[in-house]
Design a protein around this motif. Structure first.
Motif, PDB file in Angstrom:
ATOM      1  N   GLY A   3     -10.298 -21.377  -1.616  1.00 52.89           N
ATOM      2  CA  GLY A   3      -9.118 -22.072  -2.132  1.00 52.89           C
ATOM      3  C   GLY A   3      -8.147 -21.088  -2.745  1.00 52.89           C
ATOM      4  N   TYR A   4      -8.645 -20.298  -3.714  1.00 51.00           N
ATOM      5  CA  TYR A   4      -7.833 -19.237  -4.290  1.00 51.00           C
ATOM      6  C   TYR A   4      -8.734 -18.213  -4.958  1.00 51.00           C
ATOM      7  N   THR A   5      -8.220 -17.022  -5.089  1.00 47.22           N
ATOM      8  CA  THR A   5      -8.876 -15.926  -5.786  1.00 47.22           C
ATOM      9  C   THR A   5      -7.960 -15.524  -6.922  1.00 47.22           C
ATOM     10  N   THR A   6      -8.524 -15.247  -8.084  1.00 46.98           N
ATOM     11  CA  THR A   6      -7.738 -14.874  -9.249  1.00 46.98           C
ATOM     12  C   THR A   6      -8.027 -13.433  -9.630  1.00 46.98           C
ATOM     13  N   ILE A   7      -6.966 -12.674  -9.902  1.00 48.35           N
ATOM     14  CA  ILE A   7      -7.119 -11.330 -10.447  1.00 48.35           C
ATOM     15  C   ILE A   7      -6.327 -11.248 -11.739  1.00 48.35           C
ATOM     16  N   GLY A   8      -6.832 -10.461 -12.665  1.00 44.58           N
ATOM     17  CA  GLY A   8      -6.221 -10.367 -13.978  1.00 44.58           C
ATOM     18  C   GLY A   8      -5.145  -9.309 -14.054  1.00 44.58           C
ATOM     19  N   SER A   9      -4.260  -9.501 -15.016  1.00 43.08           N
ATOM     20  CA  SER A   9      -3.187  -8.549 -15.277  1.00 43.08           C
ATOM     21  C   SER A   9      -3.016  -8.356 -16.780  1.00 43.08           C
ATOM     22  N   LYS A  10      -2.758  -7.124 -17.165  1.00 38.57           N
ATOM     23  CA  LYS A  10      -2.440  -6.812 -18.561  1.00 38.57           C
ATOM     24  C   LYS A  10      -0.993  -7.158 -18.869  1.00 38.57           C
ATOM     25  N   ASP A  11      -0.136  -7.132 -17.811  1.00 42.86           N
ATOM     26  CA  ASP A  11       1.305  -7.272 -18.018  1.00 42.86           C
ATOM     27  C   ASP A  11       1.930  -7.994 -16.823  1.00 42.86           C
ATOM     28  N   LEU A  12       2.098  -9.303 -16.946  1.00 45.95           N
ATOM     29  CA  LEU A  12       2.680 -10.085 -15.851  1.00 45.95           C
ATOM     30  C   LEU A  12       4.125  -9.682 -15.550  1.00 45.95           C
ATOM     31  N   THR A  13       4.834  -9.135 -16.522  1.00 40.33           N
ATOM     32  CA  THR A  13       6.224  -8.730 -16.260  1.00 40.33           C
ATOM     33  C   THR A  13       6.282  -7.574 -15.264  1.00 40.33           C
ATOM     34  N   LYS A  14       5.200  -6.815 -15.137  1.00 45.38           N
ATOM     35  CA  LYS A  14       5.112  -5.757 -14.118  1.00 45.38           C
ATOM     36  C   LYS A  14       4.407  -6.270 -12.862  1.00 45.38           C
ATOM     37  N   PHE A  18       5.684  -6.789  -8.541  1.00 46.91           N
ATOM     38  CA  PHE A  18       4.834  -6.066  -7.594  1.00 46.91           C
ATOM     39  C   PHE A  18       4.340  -7.016  -6.505  1.00 46.91           C
ATOM     40  N   TYR A  19       3.737  -8.132  -6.908  1.00 50.65           N
ATOM     41  CA  TYR A  19       3.187  -9.076  -5.931  1.00 50.65           C
ATOM     42  C   TYR A  19       4.274  -9.862  -5.201  1.00 50.65           C
ATOM     43  N   ASP A  20       5.389 -10.148  -5.847  1.00 48.94           N
ATOM     44  CA  ASP A  20       6.511 -10.797  -5.149  1.00 48.94           C
ATOM     45  C   ASP A  20       6.930  -9.958  -3.943  1.00 48.94           C
ATOM     46  N   ALA A  85       2.910  -1.100  -1.188  1.00 45.22           N
ATOM     47  CA  ALA A  85       2.144  -1.060  -2.439  1.00 45.22           C
ATOM     48  C   ALA A  85       2.308   0.295  -3.127  1.00 45.22           C
ATOM     49  N   ILE A  86       2.214   1.368  -2.373  1.00 50.08           N
ATOM     50  CA  ILE A  86       2.384   2.717  -2.930  1.00 50.08           C
ATOM     51  C   ILE A  86       3.801   2.875  -3.474  1.00 50.08           C
ATOM     52  N   GLU A  87       4.780   2.402  -2.705  1.00 45.05           N
ATOM     53  CA  GLU A  87       6.182   2.450  -3.147  1.00 45.05           C
ATOM     54  C   GLU A  87       6.379   1.709  -4.472  1.00 45.05           C
ATOM     55  N   LEU A  88       5.647   0.613  -4.658  1.00 49.90           N
ATOM     56  CA  LEU A  88       5.771  -0.214  -5.857  1.00 49.90           C
ATOM     57  C   LEU A  88       4.940   0.300  -7.035  1.00 49.90           C
ATOM     58  N   GLY A  89       4.221   1.399  -6.836  1.00 53.89           N
ATOM     59  CA  GLY A  89       3.480   1.999  -7.937  1.00 53.89           C
ATOM     60  C   GLY A  89       1.972   1.903  -7.863  1.00 53.89           C
ATOM     61  N   ALA A  90       1.438   1.357  -6.784  1.00 50.47           N
ATOM     62  CA  ALA A  90      -0.017   1.301  -6.627  1.00 50.47           C
ATOM     63  C   ALA A  90      -0.566   2.719  -6.432  1.00 50.47           C
ATOM     64  N   THR A  91      -1.864   2.874  -6.665  1.00 46.82           N
ATOM     65  CA  THR A  91      -2.547   4.152  -6.507  1.00 46.82           C
ATOM     66  C   THR A  91      -3.401   4.115  -5.249  1.00 46.82           C
ATOM     67  N   ASP A  92      -3.338   5.169  -4.462  1.00 46.30           N
ATOM     68  CA  ASP A  92      -4.124   5.261  -3.234  1.00 46.30           C
ATOM     69  C   ASP A  92      -5.622   5.219  -3.539  1.00 46.30           C
ATOM     70  N   ALA A  93      -6.348   4.444  -2.741  1.00 50.09           N
ATOM     71  CA  ALA A  93      -7.804   4.397  -2.830  1.00 50.09           C
ATOM     72  C   ALA A  93      -8.418   4.556  -1.439  1.00 50.09           C
ATOM     73  N   GLY A  94      -7.604   4.934  -0.450  1.00 43.91           N
ATOM     74  CA  GLY A  94      -8.060   5.123   0.928  1.00 43.91           C
ATOM     75  C   GLY A  94      -6.920   4.879   1.895  1.00 43.91           C
ATOM     76  N   GLU A  95      -6.368   5.950   2.429  1.00 43.65           N
ATOM     77  CA  GLU A  95      -5.208   5.839   3.327  1.00 43.65           C
ATOM     78  C   GLU A  95      -5.523   5.020   4.572  1.00 43.65           C
ATOM     79  N   PRO A  96      -4.488   4.473   5.219  1.00 43.26           N
ATOM     80  CA  PRO A  96      -4.687   3.674   6.427  1.00 43.26           C
ATOM     81  C   PRO A  96      -5.411   4.449   7.529  1.00 43.26           C
ATOM     82  N   GLY A  97      -6.313   3.761   8.185  1.00 39.86           N
ATOM     83  CA  GLY A  97      -7.024   4.371   9.302  1.00 39.86           C
ATOM     84  C   GLY A  97      -8.051   3.424   9.905  1.00 39.86           C
ATOM     85  N   GLN A  98      -8.537   3.803  11.084  1.00 41.61           N
ATOM     86  CA  GLN A  98      -9.568   3.047  11.777  1.00 41.61           C
ATOM     87  C   GLN A  98     -10.892   3.314  11.081  1.00 41.61           C
ATOM     88  N   ARG A  99     -11.502   2.298  10.506  1.00 38.52           N
ATOM     89  CA  ARG A  99     -12.758   2.469   9.765  1.00 38.52           C
ATOM     90  C   ARG A  99     -13.976   2.234  10.667  1.00 38.52           C
TER      91      ARG A  99
END
Length: 122
Positions: A3-14, A18-20, A85-99
């Motif tokens: 139905g839905y998954t919830t993730i937490g945020s320290k600062d919804l104004t940021k 990002f998610y928009d 996501a990277i442009e918006l300030g996310a941190t890389d955790a694994g670049e795009p590629g065939q896994r």
């Protein structure tokens, strides 16, 4: 099934801008919102991703082993989500590629440290 998954945020104004911007790439938009929680999806009644401040007013934390996987619709779409996501300030955790033979994916940590996967089944 979900139905839905919830993730937490320290600062919804940021987190909200990002998610928009990020989820707009796959047709996602805010479908429902209250002060402390925003629900994103592509249509009412479908699966949603909710971003919120914790209900108990305690500090937001990320679960080890938790991630939200967002389909890109194509390899190019998965790459576009990662790049945005990277442009918006996310941190890389694994670049795009065939896994695997059947799975193309990439990984980032959002502004609060929540792990996201952008993928396409090939």
């Amino acid at each position: 099934m979900i139905g839905y998954t919830t993730i937490g945020s320290k600062d919804l104004t940021k987190a909200v801008p990002f998610y928009d911007a990020l989820l707009a790439l796959v047709g996602g938009k805010r479908l429902m919102e209250m002060d402390r929680i925003k629900f994103y999806g592509s249509d009412a009644g479908g699966a949603m991703l909710a971003v919120c401040t914790p209900y108990d007013n305690e500090e937001q934390s990320c679960g080890n082993g938790q991630q939200v996987a967002i389909p890109g619709g194509s390899i190019e779409g998965a790459q576009a989500l990662y790049n945005k996501a990277i442009e918006l300030g996310a941190t890389d955790a694994g670049e795009p590629g065939q896994r695997f033979d059947f799975f193309y994916g990439s990984y980032v940590y959002d502004l609060d440290g929540n792990k996201l996967c952008f993928y396409h089944m090939t």
